[in-house]
Design a protein around this motif. Structure first.
Motif, short mmCIF file in Angstrom:
data_model
loop_
_atom_site.label_atom_id
_atom_site.label_comp_id
_atom_site.label_asym_id
_atom_site.label_seq_id
_atom_site.Cartn_x
_atom_site.Cartn_y
_atom_site.Cartn_z
N GLY A 1 38.21 81.33 -29.84
CA GLY A 1 36.87 81.89 -29.90
C GLY A 1 36.16 81.92 -28.56
N VAL A 2 36.89 81.64 -27.47
CA VAL A 2 36.30 81.66 -26.14
C VAL A 2 36.26 83.11 -25.65
N GLU A 3 35.09 83.58 -25.26
CA GLU A 3 34.95 84.98 -24.86
C GLU A 3 35.02 85.17 -23.35
N THR B 1 43.85 71.59 -30.43
CA THR B 1 42.44 71.96 -30.25
C THR B 1 41.95 72.82 -31.40
N ALA B 2 42.81 73.69 -31.92
CA ALA B 2 42.41 74.61 -32.99
C ALA B 2 42.00 73.88 -34.26
N ARG B 3 42.45 72.64 -34.42
CA ARG B 3 42.06 71.87 -35.59
C ARG B 3 40.56 71.66 -35.66
N ARG C 1 35.33 75.68 -35.05
CA ARG C 1 34.10 76.12 -34.40
C ARG C 1 33.58 75.11 -33.39
N VAL C 2 33.89 73.84 -33.60
CA VAL C 2 33.46 72.82 -32.64
C VAL C 2 34.09 73.07 -31.27
N TYR D 1 33.76 75.23 -25.59
CA TYR D 1 34.20 76.13 -24.52
C TYR D 1 33.14 77.17 -24.20
N SER D 2 32.28 77.50 -25.16
CA SER D 2 31.23 78.50 -24.90
C SER D 2 30.18 77.96 -23.92
#
Length: 429
Positions: free
Chosen positions: A198-200, A166-168, A171-172, A177-178
């Motif tokens: 980057g999910v908060e 997934t990290a590949r 930002r997408v 996930y945001s």
């Protein structure tokens, strides 16, 4: 642009997806039922809600969702529960669990095309949605946000392998996930990996599978089945996957020939996928074993002892019974690199567990069970049989592992309560 490309790829693949239903229906006819629902057509179903929506793709997710669904029905008596799936076996499991509950409605989730997702959301417009574990569909998640439907990823897990994949997308992935109202993670490790994407909005709520309680009737029937084996030791091989059964049968054959302190052990073999039942039955017979199929047995009226080398668990929704009928259980999908399956249900009924080297999908639960003393890891099928023989020939050790398995399962309960609290805040209750 990536979302547009994704949708175009889905559009091109749609005929292939429909043909795949036909292909899979050769072994599992249920794939040709309710096809219209997969295309966002729900006019044959009642739309009157208000709805709370839980998506459980297949059998494991549906069973894991059971305590949450029961809690939602109790906490929101004025709401109905929409339970969606992607597989016939998941739908069948849902019907077994909730078929007598008038407030639960089942259907298939549509394919992940924007207009199909929009049809689904417009028709039911749920007050909130919950996707179980790993089921993330970009257009569905974005569509829910646009429709004002707070959507949660519950019982969420993200293995190190899945994280790397997934990290590949950088930002997408973070943007996708945001769109969730919240990610409710099983473990601290899962939460850390979601945060790294980057999910908060991540909370650690625990694993709902610890809150699953087997039906007393299933455990009682397991006791009846166990009695029919008499003094023979019973090893369950549960949720086995293609490629594992030959290794298990080969090692089991040597165990029977060697004998030792475990006279003529019995193997209770339960393949994970029902479309493989006939295939595995033929495989057992070719290996030279006598086999008795669960589908040909009346568990409540067993009049003769079980003398077959292998009992094939060719039924759905009876895993608790199989575990209760066993002295020791191997959890499949772990001898080959598939990531393993859920070991919690076995521990809950007090049946200690053996797992292979590949348990990355359930790493935390497996490591905790090993640390608690209710589980042992083995290197391969030969090591599995050797370990099983040693444990089953030592009553004191087996009793100790049984107690530790139950303790492990009991210590981790409470995920349902924590999940319900997170959802209540989103629903304003």
């Amino acid at each position: 642009m990536l979302r547009v490309l994704y949708s175009l790829l889905w559009l091109v693949a749609l005929p292939v997806a429909l043909l795949r239903l036909v292909w899979r229906a050769r072994k599992e006819p249920g794939y040709l039922e309710h096809v219209g629902e997969r295309l966002g057509r729900y006019g044959h179903l009642p739309a009157n809600g208000p709805w709370l929506w839980v998506h459980a793709v297949s059998v494991g997710e549906t069973r894991a969702a059971q305590p949450l669904i029961e809690a939602l029905l109790a906490a929101y008596p004025s709401h109905r529960l929409l339970l969606t799936h992607m597989t016939p076996t998941g739908r069948q499991t849902g019907a077994q669990l909730f078929g007598k509950e008038p407030r639960v409605l089942q259907c298939y989730l549509p394919y992940d095309l924007p207009w199909l997702v929009s049809r689904f959301l417009r028709y039911f417009h749920p007050a909130a949605g919950m996707l179980m574990e790993t089921e993330v569909w970009p257009n569905l998640v974005r569509g829910a946000r646009r429709a004002g439907v707070p959507l949660f990823l519950v019982n969420a897990r993200l293995s190190p392998r899945s994280y790397r994949r997934t990290a590949r997308f950088g930002r997408v992935a973070a943007a996708m996930y945001s769109d969730f109202a919240g990610v409710l993670a099983q473990t601290a490790g899962d939460a850390e990996r979601f945060n790294a994407l980057g999910v908060e909005a991540v909370q650690i709520t625990g694993n709902l599978k610890f809150d699953m309680q087997p039906a007393p009737a299933s455990v009682e029937r397991g006791g009846h089945l166990r009695q029919a084996f008499g003094e023979r030791a019973v090893l369950a091989a549960a949720s086995t996957r293609e490629g594992e059964e030959p290794m298990l049968l080969d090692a089991f054959s040597r165990w029977q020939r060697v004998g030792g302190e475990v006279p003529r052990p019995a193997l209770l073999l339960v393949p994970r996928h029902p479309q493989r039942f006939d295939e595995v039955a033929a495989m057992v017979a070719r290996a030279g074993f006598t086999v008795q199929r669960r589908s040909a047995m009346d568990i409540d009226h067993l009049s003769a002892p079980i003398t077959a080398d292998v009992v094939l668990g060719d039924s759905m929704g009876e895993m608790a019974m199989y575990f209760a009928a066993s002295d020791l259980a191997f959890i499949g999908g772990s001898l080959i690199p598939l990531g393993g399956q859920n070991l919690i249900e076995s521990c809950t009924v007090g049946t200690p567990v053996l797992v292979g080297p590949h348990t990355f999908n359930f790493a935390q639960a497996t490591n905790d069970a090993i640390a608690a003393g209710g589980c042992l890891r083995v290197a391969d099928a030969d090591d599995l049989i050797g370990t099983a023989s040693r444990v089953l020939s030592d009553p004191a050790r087996l009793a100790d592992m049984r107690a530790h398995a139950r303790t492990f399962a009991g210590l981790h309960r409470g995920a349902t309560t924590r999940t319900l609290a997170a959802l209540a805040r989103a629903l304003g209750t």
